[in-house]
Design an enzyme around this catalytic site. Structure first.
Site, PDB file in Angstrom:
ATOM      1  CD  GLU A 137      -1.722   2.340   1.531  1.00 39.56           C
ATOM      2  OE1 GLU A 137      -1.472   3.176   0.633  1.00 39.56           O
ATOM      3  OE2 GLU A 137      -1.664   2.607   2.732  1.00 39.56           O
ATOM      4  CB  CYS A 188      -1.488   6.967   1.588  1.00 39.24           C
ATOM      5  SG  CYS A 188      -2.641   5.958   2.521  1.00 39.24           S
TER       6      CYS A 188
END
Length: 458
Positions: free
Chosen positions: A231, A265
């Site tokens: 990720e 993010c």
């Protein structure tokens, strides 16, 4: 002996120093985790669930302490830390409630005569979890909760600046009754980490971090034939289309850019605004960004705390300066205040074009790049003109049209429509392109590191 020192980014003062582990000490932790796995794997899913429920309860009981620790180590707003603890508890509860059904054996048939088959989701062993600092509790928990339910053990290498949070999470899990060796936290350097990835007892590797870190860890793991979930970063685009409600768009775009001090993010980072509404959006957006109160992250009135470290502040400052040098224009922010701590103001850049850090890269801080699009079609083109593909957003009054755009055209793993949010236990989390691969949450994470075993009966 090498050490790790944690520092409060709001004050620059040292919090604590920890000794680093040798490769032998880290390997011993891995071996202990594998030993605990050998017992844990034989529990049924229903037998594992109460352990997770108790951990959730324990985390909620320690919410104030954990939030304060995260604020000290990373500069996170105190109220955001409390929300993070709530999310972590919800993830444990989700896995406890839904895991037994999602991971149950499935009956299938095989062969021309329809003989009986069984698909079984079996645990594989120790999962090595490499996690960043921006969500010190949530990042390790989203791996831990899913894999404990699946029957795996977990070894965590956390970011050094939030070492205290990682160690405290393990203590709380043990207080909640989790077998002591099943979840380990190791304090090691990158070379030792690479060695650990190749160890035969590590059966999977998951990393949250930059695309550069993902490439390195993915390559090391691939050489050892280890499955990975990565990720990685992103420069998520939020589209303000021609029929957008401007008040709603501005509200959530400011929230999306500043959430967690901009160090997220899936934060809104590029704001692609159609020509028709560009001026109205920009005026209101800049006004709100310019009014943001920066200060002590423990103060309830503060809207923006410090970045996680002075190094991070310097990185963001450099990315903004490089973008301005290349032709971007500052409408607010951009000046580092003369005060103690790693503070960087809410900043808006316009005239942002390809080749600038504000267009091409991920700025992990409270910096918004506003990009003008000719129309809705051009806005989607610009949104997809990125090596990343984690999340994104669409502001559009016609929700069915927005749904179609999100489903059929937006090249990302997640899309928000007329809203902003970071994660939800019931929805998958992950991206495409340089934002990585694999999924967490929504039941998907519980199946990433299991052996999907096919059993053929006569």
């Amino acid at each position: 002996m090498s050490t790790i020192t944690t520092t409060n980014p709001a004050t620059g003062k040292t919090i604590q120093t920890y000794p680093m582990m040798s490769a032998q000490e880290a390997t011993a932790k891995l071996q202990a985790a594998h030993g605990a796995f050998e017992d844990w794997r034989h529990l049924t899913h229903a037998q594992r669930a109460p352990y997770l429920t108790k951990i959730a309860e324990t985390l909620r009981g320690a919410a104030d302490e954990l939030a304060a620790l995260m604020t000290q180590e990373t500069g996170k707003l105190l109220r955001d830390g409390k929300r993070e603890v709530d999310l972590c508890a919800a993830l444990f509860d989700y896995c406890a409630k839904n895991g037994p059904a999602l991971l149950a054996d499935e009956d299938r048939t095989h062969g021309a005569d329809g003989a009986r088959g069984v698909v079984s989701y079996q645990p594989t062993g120790v999962i090595y979890s490499i996690q960043p600092w921006n969500f010190p509790l949530y990042q390790p928990v989203r791996v831990l909760a899913a894999n404990l339910m699946a029957g795996n053990a977990c070894v965590l290498k956390h970011a050094s600046i939030c070492t205290g949070t990682g160690l405290r999470l393990r203590e709380l899990c043990i207080e909640a009754g989790l077998p002591e060796d099943l979840f380990q936290v190791i304090l090691i350097d990158h070379d030792t980490s690479d060695t650990l990835i190749a160890h035969p007892l590590v059966r999977g590797v998951t990393l949250t971090g930059s695309d550069g870190a993902g490439r390195h860890v993915g390559a090391v793991a691939a050489k050892a034939l280890k499955k990975t979930v990565l990720e990685l970063g992103s420069n998520d685009a939020y589209l303000v289309l021609e029929d957008a409600d401007i008040e709603t768009a501005v509200k959530y775009c400011v929230m999306g850019r500043l959430y967690n001090n901009g160090e997220t993010c899936v934060a809104a980072k590029r704001f692609v605004v159609t020509d028709k509404v560009y001026d109205a959006f920009l005026d209101a957006f800049v006004a709100q960004m310019a009014s943001i109160k920066m200060g002590d992250p423990a103060d309830e009135s503060t809207q923006l705390g410090p970045l996680s470290s002075q190094d991070q502040c310097d990185t963001v400052k450099g990315q903004v300066e490089d973008s301005v040098t290349a032709g971007a224009k500052l409408l607010c922010g951009g000046d580092v205040p003369e005060r103690d701590g790693a503070f960087y103001p809410a900043t808006v850049l316009v005239d942002v074009t390809p080749g600038m850090p504000a267009y091409d890269d991920e700025i992990f801080g409270p910096v918004a790049a506003v990009i003008r699009a000719k129309d809705d079609t051009d806005a989607m083109r610009i949104a997809n003109d990125s090596r990343y593909g984690l999340g994104g957003g669409i502001f559009c009054k016609d929700e069915e049209r927005a749904l179609k755009l999100a489903r059929d055209h937006f090249d990302t793993g997640m899309v928000r429509i007329n809203s902003f949010g970071a994660a939800d236990p019931n929805m998958p989390f992950g991206g495409v392109k340089d934002s990585g691969y694999g999924r967490e949450h929504g039941g998907f994470g519980m199946k990433e590191f299991v052996n999907v075993k096919a059993i053929f009966l006569p």
